[in-house]
Design a protein around this motif. Structure first.
Motif, PDB file in Angstrom:
ATOM      1  N   LEU A 206      27.474  65.238   8.868  1.00 14.08           N
ATOM      2  CA  LEU A 206      27.123  64.236   7.859  1.00 14.08           C
ATOM      3  C   LEU A 206      27.671  64.606   6.490  1.00 14.08           C
ATOM      4  O   LEU A 206      28.274  63.779   5.822  1.00 14.08           O
ATOM      5  CB  LEU A 206      25.610  64.057   7.768  1.00 14.08           C
ATOM      6  N   THR A 207      27.430  65.819   6.049  1.00 16.17           N
ATOM      7  CA  THR A 207      27.810  66.201   4.692  1.00 16.17           C
ATOM      8  C   THR A 207      29.215  66.786   4.664  1.00 16.17           C
ATOM      9  O   THR A 207      29.672  67.408   5.621  1.00 16.17           O
ATOM     10  CB  THR A 207      26.805  67.221   4.124  1.00 16.17           C
ATOM     11  N   ASP A 208      29.870  66.586   3.551  1.00 13.85           N
ATOM     12  CA  ASP A 208      31.216  67.091   3.334  1.00 13.85           C
ATOM     13  C   ASP A 208      31.200  68.621   3.273  1.00 13.85           C
ATOM     14  O   ASP A 208      30.192  69.221   2.891  1.00 13.85           O
ATOM     15  CB  ASP A 208      31.741  66.503   2.018  1.00 13.85           C
TER      16      ASP A 208
ATOM     17  N   ILE B 173      24.974  69.595   7.052  1.00 11.66           N
ATOM     18  CA  ILE B 173      24.069  68.938   7.989  1.00 11.66           C
ATOM     19  C   ILE B 173      24.931  68.361   9.102  1.00 11.66           C
ATOM     20  O   ILE B 173      25.831  67.550   8.852  1.00 11.66           O
ATOM     21  CB  ILE B 173      23.246  67.821   7.319  1.00 11.66           C
ATOM     22  N   ILE B 174      24.652  68.792  10.326  1.00 14.35           N
ATOM     23  CA  ILE B 174      25.397  68.359  11.503  1.00 14.35           C
ATOM     24  C   ILE B 174      24.411  67.671  12.441  1.00 14.35           C
ATOM     25  O   ILE B 174      23.315  68.186  12.669  1.00 14.35           O
ATOM     26  CB  ILE B 174      26.067  69.558  12.197  1.00 14.35           C
ATOM     27  N   ILE B 175      24.808  66.515  12.973  1.00 14.98           N
ATOM     28  CA  ILE B 175      23.973  65.768  13.907  1.00 14.98           C
ATOM     29  C   ILE B 175      24.615  65.840  15.286  1.00 14.98           C
ATOM     30  O   ILE B 175      25.810  65.575  15.442  1.00 14.98           O
ATOM     31  CB  ILE B 175      23.813  64.294  13.472  1.00 14.98           C
ATOM     32  N   LEU B 176      23.806  66.192  16.296  1.00 13.09           N
ATOM     33  CA  LEU B 176      24.265  66.274  17.680  1.00 13.09           C
ATOM     34  C   LEU B 176      23.455  65.315  18.538  1.00 13.09           C
ATOM     35  O   LEU B 176      22.275  65.070  18.265  1.00 13.09           O
ATOM     36  CB  LEU B 176      24.082  67.696  18.222  1.00 13.09           C
ATOM     37  N   SER B 177      24.077  64.801  19.587  1.00 13.23           N
ATOM     38  CA  SER B 177      23.319  64.010  20.561  1.00 13.23           C
ATOM     39  C   SER B 177      22.444  64.965  21.357  1.00 13.23           C
ATOM     40  O   SER B 177      22.663  66.175  21.368  1.00 13.23           O
ATOM     41  CB  SER B 177      24.269  63.236  21.478  1.00 13.23           C
ATOM     42  N   THR B 178      21.458  64.432  22.050  1.00  8.78           N
ATOM     43  CA  THR B 178      20.505  65.293  22.769  1.00  8.78           C
ATOM     44  C   THR B 178      21.117  66.001  23.965  1.00  8.78           C
ATOM     45  O   THR B 178      20.533  66.945  24.484  1.00  8.78           O
ATOM     46  CB  THR B 178      19.283  64.481  23.235  1.00  8.78           C
ATOM     47  N   ASN B 179      22.295  65.579  24.405  1.00  9.35           N
ATOM     48  CA  ASN B 179      22.965  66.280  25.507  1.00  9.35           C
ATOM     49  C   ASN B 179      24.142  67.123  25.019  1.00  9.35           C
ATOM     50  O   ASN B 179      24.839  67.738  25.808  1.00  9.35           O
ATOM     51  CB  ASN B 179      23.437  65.289  26.575  1.00  9.35           C
ATOM     52  N   GLY B 180      24.389  67.109  23.698  1.00 10.39           N
ATOM     53  CA  GLY B 180      25.456  67.907  23.126  1.00 10.39           C
ATOM     54  C   GLY B 180      26.841  67.302  23.236  1.00 10.39           C
ATOM     55  O   GLY B 180      27.822  67.919  22.817  1.00 10.39           O
TER      56      GLY B 180
END
Length: 184
Positions: free
Chosen positions: A129-131, A116-123
C-alpha cells in the motif's frame, strides 16, 4: 595439473559442506487465519553469522500445500494482523515491515521506512500500500467503512531523520479495492 584441480575442488566442496552444519531454521511465530484453512509461519534461515533468508509461509492445513512470501534477508517484520470484516466481505492479512534499505547503507535498519503490505489469506496476492519512501508511523482500520488510515511522512531532504522539512501525510485506502482514496 588435473590432480591439483581435483584436489582444490574436493577441498572446496568439503569446506562448503562443513559450513552447512551451522545453518538453522527458526520458526518464529505461527498465526491462525480465522475463517480459512490457513496458518502463517514466520521463518528465518540463519547461518553461523547472519540471516540467509526470511519469509512467510502460508500453510493449508487441509492438504499441506504451502505458499512462500519472500522478504529481504535483513527485513524486519514488525506485525502481522488479520483484517476480517464479514459485513464488507474483507478478509486480508496486513504486514507491517521494513523491507527497503532507503539510505543504502549496510542493510535495513531502524532508520529505514516501514511499509504496509496487504496479502490475501492464501498468500497468492501481494499489494504494497505505502510507497517505499513513505515512513509509516501509525495506522487504524475503520471496520464500518473498510478503510485504513495511515499516518507518516516522506523524508523530503533524504537525511534519514524526521525534521521540520519533511512532508507529513495521512493516507486513506479502501481495503476492498486496495486503492488510495485520499491524501490529507
Amino acid at each position: 595439473m588435473r590432480r591439483l584441480l581435483a584436489t582444490i575442488l574436493t577441498l572446496l566442496t568439503c569446506y562448503t559442506y562443513g559450513q552447512d552444519k551451522y545453518n538453522y531454521v527458526n520458526f518464529n511465530k505461527l498465526t491462525e487465519i480465522k475463517g480459512t484453512e490457513y496458518v502463517i509461519a514466520t521463518i528465518e534461515n540463519r547461518g553461523k553469522i547472519e540471516t540467509n533468508s526470511k519469509y512467510l509461509l502460508f500453510i493449508n492445513t487441509l492438504n499441506g500445500k504451502t505458499k512462500q512470501i519472500d522478504f529481504p534477508k535483513d527485513a524486519y517484520i514488525a506485525e502481522i494482523e488479520q483484517i476480517k470484516i464479514d459485513s464488507l466481505g474483507i478478509n486480508l492479512i496486513l504486514v507491517a515491515a521494513k523491507t527497503v534499505n532507503l539510505d543504502n547503507n549496510k542493510g535495513i535498519d531502524w532508520n529505514d521506512p516501514e511499509q504496509i503490505i496487504i496479502l490475501s489469506t492464501n498468500g497468492q496476492e501481494r499489494t504494497q500500500l505505502t510507497d517505499d519512501k513513505y515512513f509509516v508511523r501509525t495506522w487504524i482500520i475503520n471496520r464500518l467503512t473498510g478503510g485504513i488510515v495511515i499516518t507518516g511522512y516522506y523524508d523530503t531532504n533524504n537525511n534519514g531523520k524526521y525534521d521540520k522539512t519533511d512532508k507529513n501525510e495521512i493516507l486513506i485506502y479502501d481495503l476492498k479495492t486496495l486503492k488510495l482514496i485520499s491524501k490529507i
